[in-house]
Write a protein that holds these residues in place. Structure first.
Motif, PDB file in Angstrom:
ATOM      1  N   ASP A  58      46.433  51.108  36.791  1.00  0.00           N
ATOM      2  CA  ASP A  58      45.443  50.056  37.086  1.00  0.00           C
ATOM      3  C   ASP A  58      45.210  49.969  38.596  1.00  0.00           C
ATOM      4  OD1 ASP A  58      45.223  49.492  34.410  1.00  0.00           O
ATOM      5  OD2 ASP A  58      46.405  47.644  34.482  1.00  0.00           O
ATOM      6  N   GLN A  59      46.308  50.108  39.356  1.00  0.00           N
ATOM      7  CA  GLN A  59      46.176  50.022  40.819  1.00  0.00           C
ATOM      8  C   GLN A  59      45.335  51.189  41.355  1.00  0.00           C
ATOM      9  OE1 GLN A  59      47.548  47.382  42.879  1.00  0.00           O
ATOM     10  NE2 GLN A  59      46.001  48.295  44.205  1.00  0.00           N
ATOM     11  N   GLU A  89      46.546  38.978  40.397  1.00  0.00           N
ATOM     12  CA  GLU A  89      46.444  40.435  40.448  1.00  0.00           C
ATOM     13  C   GLU A  89      46.685  41.068  39.088  1.00  0.00           C
ATOM     14  OE1 GLU A  89      49.019  42.305  43.258  1.00  0.00           O
ATOM     15  OE2 GLU A  89      47.861  41.517  44.936  1.00  0.00           O
ATOM     16  N   GLY A  90      46.121  42.236  38.868  1.00  0.00           N
ATOM     17  CA  GLY A  90      46.371  42.974  37.647  1.00  0.00           C
ATOM     18  C   GLY A  90      45.424  42.595  36.534  1.00  0.00           C
ATOM     19  N   GLU A 119      46.368  41.840  33.326  1.00  0.00           N
ATOM     20  CA  GLU A 119      46.973  41.084  32.233  1.00  0.00           C
ATOM     21  C   GLU A 119      46.239  39.770  31.927  1.00  0.00           C
ATOM     22  OE1 GLU A 119      51.421  39.672  31.260  1.00  0.00           O
ATOM     23  OE2 GLU A 119      51.197  41.635  32.229  1.00  0.00           O
ATOM     24  N   TRP A 171      39.476  43.374  38.661  1.00  0.00           N
ATOM     25  CA  TRP A 171      40.549  43.525  37.659  1.00  0.00           C
ATOM     26  C   TRP A 171      39.984  43.373  36.246  1.00  0.00           C
ATOM     27  CZ3 TRP A 171      44.553  45.991  39.162  1.00  0.00           C
ATOM     28  CH2 TRP A 171      45.109  45.792  40.439  1.00  0.00           C
TER      29      TRP A 171
END
Ligand code: HEC
Length: 121
Positions: free
Chosen positions: A77-78, A23-24, A26, A110
């Motif tokens: 981001d979410q 997730e995310g 990064e 993402w």
């Protein structure tokens, strides 16, 4: 039997950790994000992210201009992930910003967000 249960719990924890890591933005693949963005988003949002894609410049409301870094439905981001996944109409916005959750895999969504962030001037 005991071992079996521990094993099941360990696997569940491992899979849970893997999910969190996926997730995310990064660890997301920026190059893949650009490829997918150019494929699915640029007709409206423009290759440069300025909202001036060939279809985008005909729309009202206009597609978001990613060069400004300003967003209507929240800027985390979410928040972006939610709009991309469920569409802007789910936030009371334009149905022209369609839901992409069934079309673009989560990791690519993402990655696209990572690319969108890089378009800010
Ligand atoms: C058919 C044109 C069109 C396409 C294709 C399109 N969008 Fe949009 N997008 C829009 C419009 C119009 C809005 C503005 C919606 C509103 O203001 O309610 C928007 C808004 C957004 C926003 C801003 C949400 C906010 O809070 O301000 C994001 C993020 C976004 N789009 C991402 C994407 C991504 C990523 C793709 C490709 C997967 C994509 N869009 C494809 C038209 C499009």
């Amino acid at each position: 039997m005991r071992l079996g249960i521990s094993w099941t719990i360990a696997m569940a924890l491992l899979m849970g950790a893997g999910h969190v890591l996926a997730e995310g933005t990064e660890g997301a693949d920026a190059a893949a994000g650009k490829t997918k963005y150019d494929q699915f988003c640029s007709t409206c949002h423009g290759t440069a992210g300025d909202g001036q894609g060939p279809v985008g410049k005909t729309l009202n409301p206009p597609p978001r201009d990613f060069t400004t870094g300003d967003f209507k439905y929240g800027g985390t981001d979410q928040d972006l992930f939610d709009v991309i996944t469920n569409g802007a109409a789910a936030k009371g916005g334009s149905p022209l910003m369609a839901p992409w959750g069934a079309v673009i895999p989560e990791a690519d969504r993402w990655a696209i967000i990572k690319h969108i962030r890089s378009l800010r001037k």
